[in-house]
Enzyme design. Structure first.
Site, PDB file in Angstrom:
ATOM      1  N   ASP A  43      -1.102  -0.539   6.367  1.00 43.86           N
ATOM      2  CA  ASP A  43      -1.217  -0.092   7.757  1.00 43.86           C
ATOM      3  C   ASP A  43      -2.589   0.437   8.121  1.00 43.86           C
ATOM      4  O   ASP A  43      -2.930   0.527   9.292  1.00 43.86           O
ATOM      5  CB  ASP A  43      -0.183   0.991   8.053  1.00 43.86           C
ATOM      6  CG  ASP A  43      -0.608   2.343   7.503  1.00 43.86           C
ATOM      7  OD1 ASP A  43      -1.096   2.380   6.363  1.00 43.86           O
ATOM      8  OD2 ASP A  43      -0.466   3.348   8.210  1.00 43.86           O
ATOM      9  N   ASP A  46       0.870  -1.162   0.000  1.00 44.76           N
ATOM     10  CA  ASP A  46       0.000   0.000   0.000  1.00 44.76           C
ATOM     11  C   ASP A  46       0.919   1.227   0.000  1.00 44.76           C
ATOM     12  O   ASP A  46       2.065   1.139   0.468  1.00 44.76           O
ATOM     13  CB  ASP A  46      -0.886  -0.011   1.245  1.00 44.76           C
ATOM     14  CG  ASP A  46      -1.777   1.213   1.321  1.00 44.76           C
ATOM     15  OD1 ASP A  46      -2.517   1.457   0.363  1.00 44.76           O
ATOM     16  OD2 ASP A  46      -1.706   1.932   2.334  1.00 44.76           O
ATOM     17  N   ASP A  53      -7.031  -1.341   4.886  1.00 46.60           N
ATOM     18  CA  ASP A  53      -6.182  -2.430   4.410  1.00 46.60           C
ATOM     19  C   ASP A  53      -6.546  -3.774   5.025  1.00 46.60           C
ATOM     20  O   ASP A  53      -6.040  -4.814   4.600  1.00 46.60           O
ATOM     21  CB  ASP A  53      -4.705  -2.137   4.723  1.00 46.60           C
ATOM     22  CG  ASP A  53      -4.184  -0.929   3.969  1.00 46.60           C
ATOM     23  OD1 ASP A  53      -4.671  -0.705   2.848  1.00 46.60           O
ATOM     24  OD2 ASP A  53      -3.316  -0.213   4.502  1.00 46.60           O
TER      25      ASP A  53
END
Length: 618
Positions: free
Chosen positions: A513, A317, A517
């Site tokens: 994080d 990400d 997610d």
């Protein structure tokens, strides 16, 4: 040394004294036999008891059964020293194993030192009351003095201090914190007095999350462990049957001496004990988990350590993982209103959000925002927020949200290349946009480079941000594949499809994080959460947690897992290789009982010592 280890040492010492007496003391034969028998019982009573207990339970074929039958048979044949030696060296092996397990457990359990003893709640009159961390309500003011652990997560209201974060992250460099800084529970205040407003309860704190992970660190067996367990259950009955055939078939067919072949069968049984495999393989994984925890990498079980070792694709990400997630407003482009009014609209609409973008908008506005002015808030995942502010409908988000609002922003390029864009519309009228920038973590480029050196074939970046921002970040890190403007569900779709494309034996990891997610962390073969500042949902969903949000730890985790798996394979080859060779020699009459003892206990000790190397991977 714990009590169990001391008990084993006592048994070894008493056994040695009795055996020495049997060898050295002059006297009748019965005294020698009696001393050997006592030495045998001191060293082997627990083995005999476990064998008997398991037989009653119907679990006959294990290492205790093999050793009991072999040593009792040796005693019947008059091989008293050999029978004692098998039990004695078994206890030596047990001692080494217990010490190794304790060292591994201590490495993981060292994290338990982060548990705070108490919290000092500040009362209305300024006095302090010491209470259990579990009894502190969210939003309380607590005071942490030098030498005390921070008991709950929160924000520094006043004060300045250096924090020792090594218990959490494994890093020795102190961290300086001051007013408005976020602090995590478990850190040690080294220098100054801090007044902290707690952001949640103890159950939601970093300490509580980590302790829950530590408690469950041994769950989830690796495929290799499961194979060894199945192997031992099949292997032990087979070698028992082989020993019976070895004792009976040659004398019946060739007319050899029964005692010779029975002795060979007993030697065969001692050699065949699968202790080295059964002990060293799980111990190697356990040591690897302990070694990883020393570097601030928590692995939820040996299964995930094994999966980590087989990584070939890593999907990152962007925000908060490769970038700092430390958003700040860098430009304001109003349309028909003053810049301060545009900021006020966005900050007020986002008043109930704790998203980093919302926090940066309120910080840039810099004035108190009245929450009562905002009502009927609706959040659109991956797009932005709609709220009624003082009777007006305000949309704050990206271009997708503007389409939802029926607004078409005028074409312009102001700030579009600079960062994340927050478009603002009020009652169907476009009011302008705000530019919010995020910076790339210093370690991110090095992390990508180390992963490539480690043989990771595909490194991908996913983001809900605009393609322009994604291109800029990916280019600075040397990532060639990236996908922008993704909603959480689209990230899940991408990772699901990518995981299916992996060849057998190869795995995919997703590193993230944020709370958005959590679904994709669950979807990946290995979900890796940035834990120090990560959300509760992300940490609960992840298989591996990095305690200091450093992307370099992804590469370090891969290195530790691969080194651990290499040690596991070494122990399997060592145990099986020596066992097979010695079984052939024992059946042929070349290897005696002493060689059998080495093949059993000696190999176990060697495998245990090799497993301990997983604790010290640099």
């Amino acid at each position: 040394m714990n009590q169990e280890q001391r008990n084993i040492l006592y048994r070894i010492a008493i056994c040695l004294v009795l055996a020495a007496g049997a060898f050295l003391a002059p006297g009748p034969r019965w005294l020698e036999i009696a001393l050997f028998a006592l030495a045998y019982l001191v060293a082997g009573a627990d083995v005999l008891w476990k064998a008997l207990r398991n037989i009653v339970r119907g679990d006959i074929f294990d290492e205790h059964f093999l050793m009991s039958v072999a040593t009792i048979g040796a005693g019947i044949l008059g091989e008293y020293p050999e029978a004692v030696a098998v039990m004695l060296f078994y206890q030596v092996g047990e001692l080494f194993q217990d010490i190794a397990v304790e060292r591994s457990r201590r490495s993981i359990a060292s994290l338990m030192d982060i548990r705070p003893d108490h919290a000092n709640i500040e009362n209305a009159d300024g006095s302090l009351t010491a209470v259990k961390p579990e009894d502190v309500p969210a939003g309380s003011i607590i005071v942490v003095r030098p030498g005390e652990k921070i008991p709950l997560d929160g924000t520094v209201e006043s004060g300045h201090a250096s924090l020792d974060t090594s218990a959490l992250t494994g890093e020795s460099m102190p961290r300086e914190v001051g007013e408005n800084d976020l602090v995590a529970s478990g850190c040690l205040d080294m220098t100054g007095l801090l007044r902290i407003r707690t952001s949640g309860t103890y159950g939601e704190s970093t300490v509580a999350k980590i302790l829950r992970l530590v408690e469950n660190a041994e769950t989830g067996k690796a495929k290799t462990e499961k194979f060894i367990t199945r192997f031992a259950k099949t292997y032990t009955p087979l070698v028992t049957a082989a020993a019976v055939l070895l004792a009976t078939v040659p004398p019946l067919l060739a007319g050899g001496a029964w005692t010779t072949w029975i002795e060979r069968a007993l030697i065969f049984l001692v050699i065949s004990c699968p202790c080295a495999l059964v002990v060293s393989v799980p111990l190697s994984f356990f040591a690897g988990i302990g070694g990883a925890s020393r570097h601030g990498i928590l692995v939820k079980g040996s299964h995930y350590l094994e999966m980590l070792a087989r990584l070939k694709t890593v999907v990152f990400d962007k925000t908060g993982t490769l970038t700092k997630g430390d958003f700040s407003v860098t430009a304001v482009y109003p349309q028909g209103i003053a810049p301060e009014e545009l900021l006020a609209l966005a900050a007020t609409a986002e008043i109930h959000s704790d998203h980093p973008v919302a926090l940066s908008l309120r910080k840039a506005y810099g004035k108190p925002v009245d929450p009562s002015r905002t009502s009927e808030t609706s959040n659109f995942a991956g797009e932005g927020i709609r709220a009624v502010v003082a009777g007006k409908t305000v949309y704050a988000g990206n271009e997708k949200l503007m389409k939802r609002a029926g607004v078409h922003p005028e074409t312009h390029q102001n700030g579009l290349e600079e960062g994340t864009i927050v478009q603002v519309a009020v009652d169907g009228r476009y009011m302008g946009h705000i530019v919010i920038s995020d910076s790339v973590k210093e370690e991110s480029a090095q992390a990508v480079g180390l992963l490539r050196k480690a043989g990771i074939e595909h490194i991908v970046m996913l983001t809900g941000d605009r393609p322009e921002v994604a291109r800029k970040v990916a280019g600075s890190l040397g990532i060639t594949e990236y996908h922008a403007r993704l909603l959480p569900a689209e990230k899940v779709e991408y990772v699901t499809a990518a995981a299916k494309r992996q060849r057998p034996g190869r795995t995919l990891a997703f590193v993230g994080d944020g709370i958005n997610d959590a679904p994709v962390l669950k979807t990946a073969d290995v979900g890796i959460a940035m834990g120090a500042a990560g959300s509760q949902a992300a940490i609960e969903a992840a298989d591996v947690v990095l305690l200091d949000d450093n992307p370099l730890k992804v590469a370090l985790g891969v290195k530790i897992s691969r080194a651990t798996l290499a040690i596991v394979k070494q122990n399997i080859v060592l145990a099986i290789g020596i066992k097979l060779a010695m079984l052939v020699l024992g059946a042929a009459g070349v290897a005696g009982m002493w060689e059998a003892v080495f093949a059993d206990v000696g190999v176990t000790v060697m495998a245990v010592l090799n497993a301990l190397r997983a604790l010290r991977i640099k």
